[in-house]
Scaffold this active site. Sequence first.
Site, PDB file in Angstrom:
ATOM      1  N   GLY A  22      -2.379  12.003 -10.044  1.00  0.00           N
ATOM      2  CA  GLY A  22      -3.584  11.602  -9.307  1.00  0.00           C
ATOM      3  C   GLY A  22      -3.783  12.404  -8.034  1.00  0.00           C
ATOM      4  O   GLY A  22      -4.910  12.773  -7.688  1.00  0.00           O
ATOM      5  N   GLU A  57      -4.457   7.323  -2.965  1.00  0.00           N
ATOM      6  CA  GLU A  57      -3.394   8.012  -3.711  1.00  0.00           C
ATOM      7  C   GLU A  57      -2.357   8.638  -2.761  1.00  0.00           C
ATOM      8  O   GLU A  57      -1.813   9.715  -3.022  1.00  0.00           O
ATOM      9  CB  GLU A  57      -3.999   9.020  -4.686  1.00  0.00           C
ATOM     10  CG  GLU A  57      -5.024   8.298  -5.557  1.00  0.00           C
ATOM     11  CD  GLU A  57      -5.276   8.918  -6.876  1.00  0.00           C
ATOM     12  OE1 GLU A  57      -4.370   9.583  -7.400  1.00  0.00           O
ATOM     13  OE2 GLU A  57      -6.384   8.716  -7.397  1.00  0.00           O
ATOM     14  N   GLY A  58      -2.092   7.894  -1.696  1.00  0.00           N
ATOM     15  CA  GLY A  58      -1.102   8.328  -0.711  1.00  0.00           C
ATOM     16  C   GLY A  58      -1.774   8.916   0.499  1.00  0.00           C
ATOM     17  O   GLY A  58      -2.450   9.946   0.408  1.00  0.00           O
ATOM     18  N   SER A  99      -2.238  10.790   4.192  1.00  0.00           N
ATOM     19  CA  SER A  99      -1.666  12.066   4.665  1.00  0.00           C
ATOM     20  C   SER A  99      -0.278  11.827   5.249  1.00  0.00           C
ATOM     21  O   SER A  99       0.604  12.688   5.150  1.00  0.00           O
ATOM     22  CB  SER A  99      -2.571  12.682   5.741  1.00  0.00           C
ATOM     23  OG  SER A  99      -3.767  13.113   5.144  1.00  0.00           O
ATOM     24  N   GLY A 101     -29.005  16.946  14.354  1.00  0.00           N
ATOM     25  CA  GLY A 101     -29.485  15.561  14.271  1.00  0.00           C
ATOM     26  C   GLY A 101     -29.805  15.150  12.839  1.00  0.00           C
ATOM     27  O   GLY A 101     -29.594  13.992  12.448  1.00  0.00           O
ATOM     28  N   GLY A 121       0.863  -1.188   0.000  1.00  0.00           N
ATOM     29  CA  GLY A 121       0.000   0.000   0.000  1.00  0.00           C
ATOM     30  C   GLY A 121       0.892   1.227   0.000  1.00  0.00           C
ATOM     31  O   GLY A 121       1.382   1.661  -1.051  1.00  0.00           O
ATOM     32  N   ILE A 131     -23.619  21.410  11.627  1.00  0.00           N
ATOM     33  CA  ILE A 131     -24.608  22.481  11.410  1.00  0.00           C
ATOM     34  C   ILE A 131     -26.000  21.886  11.167  1.00  0.00           C
ATOM     35  O   ILE A 131     -27.012  22.431  11.592  1.00  0.00           O
ATOM     36  CB  ILE A 131     -24.146  23.401  10.260  1.00  0.00           C
ATOM     37  CG1 ILE A 131     -22.922  24.205  10.725  1.00  0.00           C
ATOM     38  CG2 ILE A 131     -25.261  24.317   9.774  1.00  0.00           C
ATOM     39  CD1 ILE A 131     -22.165  24.939   9.631  1.00  0.00           C
TER      40      ILE A 131
END
Length: 407
Positions: free
Chosen positions: A242, A363-364, A366, A340, A131, A337
């Site tokens: 990407g 795509e990678g 963080s 419920g 991965g 905002i």
Amino acid sequence: MFLELNEEQREIWRWAKEFADREIAPQVEEFDRKATFNHDLCKKIGQQGFFGAILPEKYGGQAIDYVAYALMTEEIARVCSSTRTLFSVQISLVEMPILKYGTEAQKEQYLPKLATGELIGCFGLTEPNAGSDAGNQQTTAVADGDHYILNGQKTWISNGSIADVAIIIAQTDKSKGHKGMVAFLVDTNTDGFSARPIAPKLGLWSSDTSELFLENVKVHKDQMLGEMGDGFKVAMYCLDQGRFSVACGGVGVMQGCLDIATNYAMERQAFDQKIGEFQQIQHMVADISCDTEAGRFLTFRAAHLKNKGVRNTRETCMAKLFCTEAAQKAAYNALQIFGGYGFSEEYPAARYYRDARVLTLYEGTSQIQRLILGQDALGIRPANGKVSPTTTFDRLCGNYPELAGVS
Ligand code: CAA
């Protein structure tokens, strides 16, 4: 310094916005709930020329620039992240690497049909055990006369089950590490190639995400994309493209969240007034609004470098990291905002919240963007090759001639 849009970019933005509102938005809820890929919409996107956005006219494309492409991508993501994923993968992960690394014969064979959507593509890099560590490819490519025999498994492949052509990254000689890797253009109807959708998923319900299986798949050596040993480089180029489109997707999600949250806040009443009149709501709206604009400008900066043909891994990673993390906060605040009602699938906030989540993963992650940016900032490994690290001062003052005037 790039600060405003030209007339063509504005025109494309309007065109994409109208298309997204007219053709995509009315169908989003239905296909999302059915968790079904919308083939008719995909066809329409192709007919409108969207898939050919940045391809040269010679290959059936519209030859628009990357800023305009960013705006198109944003507009699609504003209404539907599943559709944006289809669009991004087709262009950034399939067409662009073929354009850069393909032979003339490969370009002629694939690009015009990808531009119209007659062919759909996918990008096969990720594996069950490769991965973030993309260099650890277990899929093998073994030479056999004029052919290669591919064996292995790929996972989390967007468009995997609907694709006609797959870019498959494989290893020819493990002892060579990255330098043994190779990329192939594989027609998905080749014997031994199969795909299986991954379901259920947290979000992107109407996007196809699949596993790919390659069992003795025979591909001609002419189907190699780039040279022998170029596989990792091709994969990293795909990700430079990407990650940019995912960043633009993040901006679209933020804009979508801003739209639904502000509309709701000026309709919903509590304590005898519109909830938008409360400062606590205004603060959340302000955060979404600031992040949307900041993220958009980061994508524009990466786009500007792409237009100039300058290496932009650093700026693309920055845009990807910022826009996708900020999209999480925007989706959280939008749902908050709605109160419920945000927890109900009857309202769009829940879908934005679910769909935003994948942005910091695919795509990678963080963490991978931070790894690249941290090593770049520390001078351990320059993300842009020899031109980096580059400070804003260096850029604006032209200490790097190739970047002079690019901010
Ligand atoms: N462009 C060109 N070359 C690059 C490059 C780039 N962006 N990044 C690295 N390279 C080159 C390096 O210069 C190096 O070259 P030399 O051997 O000649 O020096 C070579 O590639 C190897 O680089 P590294 O040593 O940095 O490689 P690494 O194994 O340490 O990995 C990494 C680096 C950044 C962690 C990389 O593995 C990575 O990006 N991992 C994340 C993978 C990822 O994003 N996966 C998402 C899959 S796509 C997807 O999500 C599916 C979908 O359908 C949406």
